[in-house]
Design a protein around this motif. Structure first.
Motif, PDB file in Angstrom:
ATOM      1  N   CYS A  79       5.876   3.572 -30.249  1.00  0.00           N
ATOM      2  CA  CYS A  79       5.037   4.588 -30.889  1.00  0.00           C
ATOM      3  C   CYS A  79       5.549   6.001 -30.701  1.00  0.00           C
ATOM      4  N   ASN A  80       6.170   6.294 -29.576  1.00  0.00           N
ATOM      5  CA  ASN A  80       6.648   7.646 -29.352  1.00  0.00           C
ATOM      6  C   ASN A  80       8.153   7.747 -29.553  1.00  0.00           C
ATOM      7  N   ILE A  81       8.699   6.806 -30.321  1.00  0.00           N
ATOM      8  CA  ILE A  81      10.154   6.740 -30.411  1.00  0.00           C
ATOM      9  C   ILE A  81      10.764   7.969 -31.073  1.00  0.00           C
ATOM     10  N   CYS A  82      10.050   8.575 -32.052  1.00  0.00           N
ATOM     11  CA  CYS A  82      10.620   9.746 -32.711  1.00  0.00           C
ATOM     12  C   CYS A  82      10.699  10.918 -31.747  1.00  0.00           C
ATOM     13  N   LYS A  83       9.614  11.144 -31.009  1.00  0.00           N
ATOM     14  CA  LYS A  83       9.619  12.225 -30.023  1.00  0.00           C
ATOM     15  C   LYS A  83      10.690  11.967 -28.981  1.00  0.00           C
ATOM     16  N   LEU A  84      10.741  10.730 -28.498  1.00  0.00           N
ATOM     17  CA  LEU A  84      11.747  10.369 -27.515  1.00  0.00           C
ATOM     18  C   LEU A  84      13.148  10.552 -28.078  1.00  0.00           C
ATOM     19  N   ALA A  85      13.349  10.106 -29.308  1.00  0.00           N
ATOM     20  CA  ALA A  85      14.680  10.188 -29.914  1.00  0.00           C
ATOM     21  C   ALA A  85      15.132  11.630 -30.057  1.00  0.00           C
ATOM     22  N   ASN A  86      14.221  12.511 -30.454  1.00  0.00           N
ATOM     23  CA  ASN A  86      14.583  13.922 -30.566  1.00  0.00           C
ATOM     24  C   ASN A  86      14.996  14.496 -29.221  1.00  0.00           C
ATOM     25  N   GLU A  87      14.252  14.119 -28.167  1.00  0.00           N
ATOM     26  CA  GLU A  87      14.572  14.629 -26.840  1.00  0.00           C
ATOM     27  C   GLU A  87      15.894  14.061 -26.331  1.00  0.00           C
ATOM     28  N   LEU A  88      16.089  12.751 -26.574  1.00  0.00           N
ATOM     29  CA  LEU A  88      17.348  12.138 -26.180  1.00  0.00           C
ATOM     30  C   LEU A  88      18.517  12.726 -26.953  1.00  0.00           C
ATOM     31  N   GLY A  99      27.194  14.009 -30.652  1.00  0.00           N
ATOM     32  CA  GLY A  99      27.493  14.331 -32.044  1.00  0.00           C
ATOM     33  C   GLY A  99      27.832  13.073 -32.815  1.00  0.00           C
ATOM     34  N   GLU A 100      27.791  13.186 -34.134  1.00  0.00           N
ATOM     35  CA  GLU A 100      28.087  12.037 -34.968  1.00  0.00           C
ATOM     36  C   GLU A 100      29.562  11.674 -34.863  1.00  0.00           C
ATOM     37  N   ARG A 101      29.833  10.403 -34.594  1.00  0.00           N
ATOM     38  CA  ARG A 101      31.199   9.911 -34.528  1.00  0.00           C
ATOM     39  C   ARG A 101      31.323   8.717 -35.469  1.00  0.00           C
ATOM     40  N   SER A 102      32.499   8.513 -36.033  1.00  0.00           N
ATOM     41  CA  SER A 102      32.699   7.360 -36.905  1.00  0.00           C
ATOM     42  C   SER A 102      32.712   6.075 -36.097  1.00  0.00           C
ATOM     43  N   ALA A 130      22.331   6.231 -26.877  1.00  0.00           N
ATOM     44  CA  ALA A 130      21.038   5.552 -27.007  1.00  0.00           C
ATOM     45  C   ALA A 130      20.082   6.404 -27.839  1.00  0.00           C
ATOM     46  N   GLY A 131      20.124   7.731 -27.620  1.00  0.00           N
ATOM     47  CA  GLY A 131      19.262   8.626 -28.374  1.00  0.00           C
ATOM     48  C   GLY A 131      19.559   8.601 -29.864  1.00  0.00           C
ATOM     49  N   THR A 132      20.847   8.505 -30.199  1.00  0.00           N
ATOM     50  CA  THR A 132      21.240   8.459 -31.603  1.00  0.00           C
ATOM     51  C   THR A 132      20.684   7.217 -32.282  1.00  0.00           C
ATOM     52  N   TRP A 133      20.836   6.066 -31.626  1.00  0.00           N
ATOM     53  CA  TRP A 133      20.364   4.829 -32.231  1.00  0.00           C
ATOM     54  C   TRP A 133      18.844   4.758 -32.267  1.00  0.00           C
ATOM     55  N   ALA A 134      18.175   5.316 -31.264  1.00  0.00           N
ATOM     56  CA  ALA A 134      16.709   5.359 -31.293  1.00  0.00           C
ATOM     57  C   ALA A 134      16.234   6.185 -32.479  1.00  0.00           C
ATOM     58  N   LYS A 135      16.899   7.297 -32.701  1.00  0.00           N
ATOM     59  CA  LYS A 135      16.534   8.170 -33.819  1.00  0.00           C
ATOM     60  C   LYS A 135      16.814   7.485 -35.152  1.00  0.00           C
ATOM     61  N   ILE A 171      12.507  -7.119 -24.687  1.00  0.00           N
ATOM     62  CA  ILE A 171      11.783  -6.689 -23.482  1.00  0.00           C
ATOM     63  C   ILE A 171      12.575  -5.617 -22.741  1.00  0.00           C
ATOM     64  N   THR A 172      13.887  -5.804 -22.653  1.00  0.00           N
ATOM     65  CA  THR A 172      14.729  -4.805 -21.993  1.00  0.00           C
ATOM     66  C   THR A 172      14.709  -3.480 -22.749  1.00  0.00           C
ATOM     67  N   THR A 173      14.803  -3.553 -24.086  1.00  0.00           N
ATOM     68  CA  THR A 173      14.777  -2.341 -24.909  1.00  0.00           C
ATOM     69  C   THR A 173      13.478  -1.582 -24.717  1.00  0.00           C
TER      70      THR A 173
END
Length: 201
Positions: free
Chosen positions: A38-47, A54-57, A64-69, A181-183
């Protein structure tokens, strides 16, 4: 980095111990399906701000923050696309979901339940009232507070909306339960650490 804003549509977090968002449109509040943390967007922004390189090919370079976002926005985009024919945004959907499952709610309490700022919720409520989907009246306990209830049109629309559980199934169906569960545990722990640090400042 800019945050997309559609009709005051900030990311919609449902308070489910930071683990669940309801999907489907049944009145029984216990019948919920996990969609995204539920708070993944807020978390993703903070991460993203704290950890992203930065974006890499090369996918291995993404944090982890990039993939959460990315996961949040992919699910959000699919949700918005599904609701678009009904002239409804995802955060508006969460408001209707809450009122359907929990009944009339004081606006202040709804904001807390959905983790929405007052100004954001006010805009969303005003839009739903204008559409004839919500009634906003004075609360009997405190005349300064606004009580929100679904109108007949709102109840009718809710019954017509598609079941959104397919988003969760598409994202997480077939993934090993132990991995899920780990995620959840990692994201929950990261969220709690960031929230604790914020409270100390």
């Amino acid at each position: 980095m800019q945050t997309v804003n559609r009709e005051h549509e900030n990311p919609a977090p449902e308070q489910r111990a930071n683990l669940q968002v309801a999907a489907g449109h049944r009145r029984d509040a216990r019948l919920t399906i996990r969609l995204l943390p539920c708070n993944i967007c807020k978390l993703a922004n903070e991460l993203w701000e704290g950890w992203s390189l930065g974006e890499r090919s090369d996918a291995e370079q993404l944090t982890a923050g990039t993939w959460a976002k990315r996961c949040y926005f992919a699910g959000r985009a699919l949700m918005d696309a599904t609701l678009r024919p009904y002239d409804l945004g995802s955060t508006q959907w969460y408001v209707l979901w809450h009122l359907t499952n929990f009944g009339p709610t004081v606006q202040r309490d709804l904001g807390r339940a959905l983790s929405l700022e007052r100004a954001t919720l006010s805009g969303i409520v005003a839009t739903l009232v204008r559409k004839g989907l919500l009634n906003q009246s004075s609360s009997g306990e405190d005349q300064r507070q606004r009580l929100l209830t679904l109108t007949t049109a709102g109840e009718t629309l809710w019954l017509e909306l598609p079941d959104l559980s397919f988003i969760h199934e598409t994202a997480f169906g077939g993934i090993d339960e132990a991995d899920l569960i780990t995620t959840i545990r990692v994201l929950q722990s990261a969220t709690e650490r960031l929230q604790n640090l914020l409270r100390k400042e």
